[in-house]
Scaffold this active site. Structure first.
Site, mmCIF file in Angstrom:
data_model
loop_
_atom_site.group_PDB
_atom_site.id
_atom_site.type_symbol
_atom_site.label_atom_id
_atom_site.label_comp_id
_atom_site.label_asym_id
_atom_site.label_seq_id
_atom_site.Cartn_x
_atom_site.Cartn_y
_atom_site.Cartn_z
ATOM 1 C CB SER A 12 91.514 35.615 59.599
ATOM 2 O OG SER A 12 90.585 34.914 58.785
ATOM 3 C CG ASP A 39 87.510 36.460 57.220
ATOM 4 O OD1 ASP A 39 87.215 37.672 57.183
ATOM 5 O OD2 ASP A 39 88.666 36.051 57.431
ATOM 6 C CG HIS A 70 85.338 40.863 57.171
ATOM 7 N ND1 HIS A 70 86.536 40.622 56.530
ATOM 8 C CD2 HIS A 70 84.666 41.748 56.385
ATOM 9 C CE1 HIS A 70 86.586 41.324 55.407
ATOM 10 N NE2 HIS A 70 85.462 42.008 55.292
ATOM 11 C CG MET A 72 84.008 39.679 53.040
ATOM 12 S SD MET A 72 85.531 38.724 53.097
ATOM 13 C CE MET A 72 85.335 37.940 54.694
ATOM 14 C CG ASP A 176 90.767 41.216 56.616
ATOM 15 O OD1 ASP A 176 91.635 40.325 56.574
ATOM 16 O OD2 ASP A 176 89.538 40.981 56.651
HETATM 17 C C1 DX5 Z 1 89.989 37.909 53.047
HETATM 18 C C2 DX5 Z 1 89.607 37.807 54.507
HETATM 19 C C3 DX5 Z 1 90.782 37.891 55.419
HETATM 20 C C4 DX5 Z 1 91.768 36.776 55.245
HETATM 21 C C5 DX5 Z 1 93.105 37.215 55.665
HETATM 22 O O1 DX5 Z 1 88.857 37.906 52.267
HETATM 23 O O2 DX5 Z 1 88.711 38.841 54.873
HETATM 24 O O3 DX5 Z 1 90.381 38.014 56.781
HETATM 25 O O4 DX5 Z 1 91.423 35.629 55.947
HETATM 26 O O5 DX5 Z 1 93.989 36.168 55.381
HETATM 27 P P1 DX5 Z 1 95.539 36.394 55.183
HETATM 28 O O6 DX5 Z 1 96.051 37.004 56.457
HETATM 29 O O7 DX5 Z 1 96.048 35.047 54.919
HETATM 30 O O8 DX5 Z 1 95.691 37.361 54.038
HETATM 31 ZN ZN ZN Z 2 88.339 39.363 57.070
#
Ligand code: DX5
Ligand code: ZN
Length: 229
Positions: A12, A39, A70, A72, A176
Protein backbone atom coordinates in the site's frame (compact mmCIF):
# COMPACT_ATOMS: atom_id res chain seq x y z
CA UNK A 1 -5.47 -9.56 -15.64
CA UNK A 2 -5.67 -13.37 -15.31
CA UNK A 3 -7.03 -15.17 -12.26
CA UNK A 4 -5.10 -17.42 -9.89
CA UNK A 5 -5.00 -18.13 -6.17
CA UNK A 6 -1.23 -17.79 -5.74
CA UNK A 7 -0.17 -15.42 -2.95
CA UNK A 8 0.04 -11.85 -4.22
CA UNK A 9 1.75 -9.16 -2.15
CA UNK A 10 0.18 -5.73 -2.68
CA UNK A 11 2.18 -2.95 -0.99
CA UNK A 12 0.00 0.00 0.00
CA UNK A 13 1.55 3.28 -1.12
CA UNK A 14 -0.14 4.91 1.87
CA UNK A 15 3.16 4.07 3.60
CA UNK A 16 5.31 5.43 0.71
CA UNK A 17 6.86 8.89 0.24
CA UNK A 18 3.90 10.95 -1.05
CA UNK A 19 6.28 13.31 -2.87
CA UNK A 20 7.75 10.42 -4.85
CA UNK A 21 5.00 8.00 -5.84
CA UNK A 22 6.36 7.21 -9.32
CA UNK A 23 9.77 6.11 -8.05
CA UNK A 24 8.20 4.32 -5.05
CA UNK A 25 5.94 2.24 -7.35
CA UNK A 26 8.89 1.35 -9.57
CA UNK A 27 10.97 0.40 -6.53
CA UNK A 28 8.38 -1.93 -4.97
CA UNK A 29 7.71 -3.66 -8.29
CA UNK A 30 11.45 -4.12 -8.88
CA UNK A 31 11.63 -5.60 -5.37
CA UNK A 32 8.96 -8.23 -6.00
CA UNK A 33 5.54 -6.62 -5.40
CA UNK A 34 2.77 -8.35 -7.35
CA UNK A 35 0.13 -5.60 -7.19
CA UNK A 36 0.26 -1.92 -6.18
CA UNK A 37 -2.48 -0.99 -3.68
CA UNK A 38 -3.68 2.62 -3.84
CA UNK A 39 -5.71 3.94 -0.88
CA UNK A 40 -8.15 6.73 -1.72
CA UNK A 41 -9.65 8.47 1.34
CA UNK A 42 -12.11 11.34 1.42
CA UNK A 43 -12.23 12.65 5.01
CA UNK A 44 -15.93 11.71 5.09
CA UNK A 45 -16.29 7.93 4.79
CA UNK A 46 -13.02 7.66 6.73
CA UNK A 47 -11.40 10.32 8.92
CA UNK A 48 -8.30 10.74 6.73
CA UNK A 49 -7.75 12.34 3.29
CA UNK A 50 -5.27 11.07 0.70
CA UNK A 51 -5.74 11.80 -3.01
CA UNK A 52 -8.03 11.26 -5.98
CA UNK A 53 -8.17 10.19 -9.63
CA UNK A 54 -5.59 12.70 -10.90
CA UNK A 55 -2.94 11.20 -8.62
CA UNK A 56 -3.94 7.67 -9.70
CA UNK A 57 -3.54 8.72 -13.35
CA UNK A 58 -0.11 10.19 -12.56
CA UNK A 59 0.96 6.95 -10.86
CA UNK A 60 -0.33 4.67 -13.63
CA UNK A 61 2.64 4.94 -16.04
CA UNK A 62 4.95 3.89 -13.19
CA UNK A 63 3.03 0.67 -12.45
CA UNK A 64 3.62 -2.24 -14.81
CA UNK A 65 1.41 -4.76 -12.99
CA UNK A 66 -2.01 -4.52 -11.40
CA UNK A 67 -3.09 -1.13 -10.01
CA UNK A 68 -5.51 -1.97 -7.20
CA UNK A 69 -7.52 1.08 -6.16
CA UNK A 70 -9.26 0.93 -2.77
CA UNK A 71 -11.94 3.61 -2.52
CA UNK A 72 -12.67 4.69 1.05
CA UNK A 73 -15.08 7.34 -0.15
CA UNK A 74 -18.82 8.03 -0.09
CA UNK A 75 -20.55 8.51 -2.42
CA UNK A 76 -18.68 6.26 -4.87
CA UNK A 77 -20.72 6.26 -8.08
CA UNK A 78 -19.92 9.80 -9.30
CA UNK A 79 -16.20 8.92 -9.31
CA UNK A 80 -16.15 5.40 -10.76
CA UNK A 81 -15.52 6.51 -14.33
CA UNK A 82 -12.73 8.88 -13.30
CA UNK A 83 -10.86 6.10 -11.48
CA UNK A 84 -11.38 3.70 -14.39
CA UNK A 85 -10.09 6.36 -16.80
CA UNK A 86 -7.10 6.84 -14.49
CA UNK A 87 -6.14 3.27 -15.33
CA UNK A 88 -7.26 1.31 -12.27
CA UNK A 89 -7.31 -2.43 -12.98
CA UNK A 90 -9.32 -3.18 -9.82
CA UNK A 91 -11.69 -0.69 -8.18
CA UNK A 92 -12.92 -1.65 -4.72
CA UNK A 93 -15.84 0.07 -3.03
CA UNK A 94 -17.03 -0.44 0.54
CA UNK A 95 -20.33 -2.21 1.14
CA UNK A 96 -20.91 0.36 3.93
CA UNK A 97 -20.42 3.36 1.62
CA UNK A 98 -24.05 3.64 0.58
CA UNK A 99 -27.35 1.86 -0.01
CA UNK A 100 -26.63 0.90 -3.62
CA UNK A 101 -23.49 -1.27 -3.67
CA UNK A 102 -25.12 -3.45 -6.36
CA UNK A 103 -25.37 -0.46 -8.68
CA UNK A 104 -21.81 0.63 -7.82
CA UNK A 105 -20.41 -2.79 -8.75
CA UNK A 106 -22.33 -2.74 -12.03
CA UNK A 107 -20.85 0.68 -12.74
CA UNK A 108 -17.30 -0.51 -12.01
CA UNK A 109 -17.56 -3.47 -14.38
CA UNK A 110 -19.38 -1.27 -16.87
CA UNK A 111 -16.40 1.10 -16.83
CA UNK A 112 -14.11 -1.81 -17.76
CA UNK A 113 -12.43 -2.46 -14.39
CA UNK A 114 -12.50 -5.50 -12.13
CA UNK A 115 -14.97 -4.96 -9.29
CA UNK A 116 -14.03 -5.30 -5.64
CA UNK A 117 -16.17 -5.01 -2.53
CA UNK A 118 -14.65 -4.25 0.89
CA UNK A 119 -16.06 -5.13 4.32
CA UNK A 120 -15.20 -3.22 7.48
CA UNK A 121 -14.41 -5.31 10.57
CA UNK A 122 -17.93 -4.75 11.92
CA UNK A 123 -19.65 -5.99 8.75
CA UNK A 124 -20.52 -9.70 8.49
CA UNK A 125 -19.72 -11.97 5.53
CA UNK A 126 -23.44 -12.24 4.73
CA UNK A 127 -23.48 -8.59 3.60
CA UNK A 128 -22.02 -9.70 0.25
CA UNK A 129 -24.10 -12.88 -0.21
CA UNK A 130 -26.16 -11.38 -3.04
CA UNK A 131 -23.11 -9.94 -4.80
CA UNK A 132 -21.12 -13.09 -5.48
CA UNK A 133 -21.68 -13.06 -9.24
CA UNK A 134 -20.84 -9.36 -9.54
CA UNK A 135 -17.42 -9.21 -7.89
CA UNK A 136 -13.87 -10.15 -8.80
CA UNK A 137 -12.44 -9.43 -5.35
CA UNK A 138 -13.62 -9.29 -1.74
CA UNK A 139 -11.47 -7.17 0.55
CA UNK A 140 -11.65 -8.11 4.22
CA UNK A 141 -10.51 -5.18 6.34
CA UNK A 142 -8.46 -6.31 9.32
CA UNK A 143 -8.31 -2.75 10.70
CA UNK A 144 -10.89 0.01 10.73
CA UNK A 145 -10.00 1.91 7.55
CA UNK A 146 -8.41 5.34 7.57
CA UNK A 147 -4.81 4.91 8.67
CA UNK A 148 -1.79 2.71 8.11
CA UNK A 149 0.15 1.08 10.90
CA UNK A 150 -2.81 -0.11 12.99
CA UNK A 151 -3.02 -3.35 14.92
CA UNK A 152 -4.37 -6.41 13.07
CA UNK A 153 -7.92 -7.45 14.02
CA UNK A 154 -8.51 -11.20 13.66
CA UNK A 155 -11.13 -11.78 10.95
CA UNK A 156 -10.24 -15.39 10.17
CA UNK A 157 -13.76 -16.70 10.82
CA UNK A 158 -15.14 -14.19 8.30
CA UNK A 159 -12.47 -15.09 5.74
CA UNK A 160 -13.34 -18.79 6.08
CA UNK A 161 -17.05 -18.04 5.66
CA UNK A 162 -16.36 -15.99 2.52
CA UNK A 163 -14.10 -18.70 1.11
CA UNK A 164 -16.99 -21.13 1.47
CA UNK A 165 -19.47 -18.71 -0.14
CA UNK A 166 -17.11 -18.14 -3.09
CA UNK A 167 -16.82 -21.86 -3.91
CA UNK A 168 -15.08 -22.21 -7.26
CA UNK A 169 -15.90 -18.73 -8.53
CA UNK A 170 -12.84 -16.71 -9.69
CA UNK A 171 -12.97 -14.23 -6.79
CA UNK A 172 -9.88 -13.05 -4.92
CA UNK A 173 -9.93 -12.64 -1.14
CA UNK A 174 -7.79 -9.64 -0.22
CA UNK A 175 -6.74 -8.76 3.33
CA UNK A 176 -6.05 -5.15 4.22
CA UNK A 177 -4.63 -3.89 7.51
CA UNK A 178 -1.92 -5.01 9.88
CA UNK A 179 -0.56 -7.69 7.54
CA UNK A 180 3.03 -8.68 8.39
CA UNK A 181 4.98 -11.96 8.56
CA UNK A 182 3.23 -12.92 11.82
CA UNK A 183 -0.37 -12.32 10.63
CA UNK A 184 -0.04 -13.35 6.95
CA UNK A 185 -0.10 -17.12 7.65
CA UNK A 186 -3.37 -16.82 9.62
CA UNK A 187 -5.24 -15.15 6.78
CA UNK A 188 -3.78 -17.37 4.05
CA UNK A 189 -4.73 -20.47 6.03
CA UNK A 190 -8.28 -19.10 6.18
CA UNK A 191 -8.43 -18.62 2.39
CA UNK A 192 -6.89 -15.26 1.42
CA UNK A 193 -4.70 -14.82 -1.67
CA UNK A 194 -4.03 -11.05 -1.92
CA UNK A 195 -2.12 -9.52 1.00
CA UNK A 196 -2.05 -5.73 1.27
CA UNK A 197 0.78 -4.42 3.43
CA UNK A 198 1.82 -0.83 4.01
CA UNK A 199 4.10 -0.38 7.01
CA UNK A 200 5.41 -3.97 6.87
CA UNK A 201 6.71 -3.40 3.30
CA UNK A 202 8.01 0.16 3.49
CA UNK A 203 9.64 0.07 6.95
CA UNK A 204 13.37 0.57 6.90
CA UNK A 205 13.55 1.33 3.16
CA UNK A 206 13.40 4.22 0.68
CA UNK A 207 13.78 4.69 -3.07
CA UNK A 208 17.50 5.10 -2.52
CA UNK A 209 17.61 2.03 -0.23
CA UNK A 210 15.02 -0.25 -1.84
CA UNK A 211 16.61 -3.52 -0.70
CA UNK A 212 14.64 -3.32 2.54
CA UNK A 213 11.41 -3.35 0.48
CA UNK A 214 12.62 -6.57 -1.13
CA UNK A 215 13.47 -8.29 2.13
CA UNK A 216 10.21 -7.12 3.73
CA UNK A 217 8.17 -8.45 0.76
CA UNK A 218 10.06 -11.76 0.83
CA UNK A 219 9.49 -12.13 4.57
CA UNK A 220 5.71 -11.73 4.16
CA UNK A 221 5.62 -14.05 1.12
CA UNK A 222 7.70 -16.76 2.80
CA UNK A 223 5.58 -16.65 5.96
CA UNK A 224 2.39 -16.83 3.87
CA UNK A 225 3.59 -19.62 1.60
CA UNK A 226 4.91 -21.52 4.60
CA UNK A 227 1.29 -22.42 5.35
CA UNK A 228 1.31 -24.82 2.38
CA UNK A 229 4.65 -26.56 3.05
C1 DX5 B 1 -6.22 1.30 5.76
C2 DX5 B 1 -5.75 1.09 4.34
C3 DX5 B 1 -4.66 0.08 4.23
C4 DX5 B 1 -3.40 0.47 4.96
C5 DX5 B 1 -2.65 -0.73 5.35
O1 DX5 B 1 -7.28 2.18 5.77
O2 DX5 B 1 -6.81 0.66 3.51
O3 DX5 B 1 -4.38 -0.25 2.88
O4 DX5 B 1 -2.58 1.30 4.22
O5 DX5 B 1 -1.56 -0.31 6.11
P1 DX5 B 1 -0.81 -1.26 7.13
O6 DX5 B 1 -0.31 -2.43 6.34
O7 DX5 B 1 0.25 -0.41 7.67
O8 DX5 B 1 -1.84 -1.70 8.14
ZN1 ZN C 1 -6.40 -0.29 1.46
Amino acid sequence: MSFDRKIKIAPSILAADFANFGAECQAIEAQGADWVHVDVMDGHFVPNITFGPATCAAIRPHVQGVMDVHLMIAPVDPYVEAFANAGADVITAHVEAGPHIHRTLQAIRGAGAKAGVALNPGTPAGAVAELMDMVDLICVMTVNPGFGGQKFIDMTAKIRALRGMIGDRPIHIEIDGGVDPSTAPLVVQAGADVLVAGSAVFKGGSVSHPDAYGSNIRAIREAAEGVWT
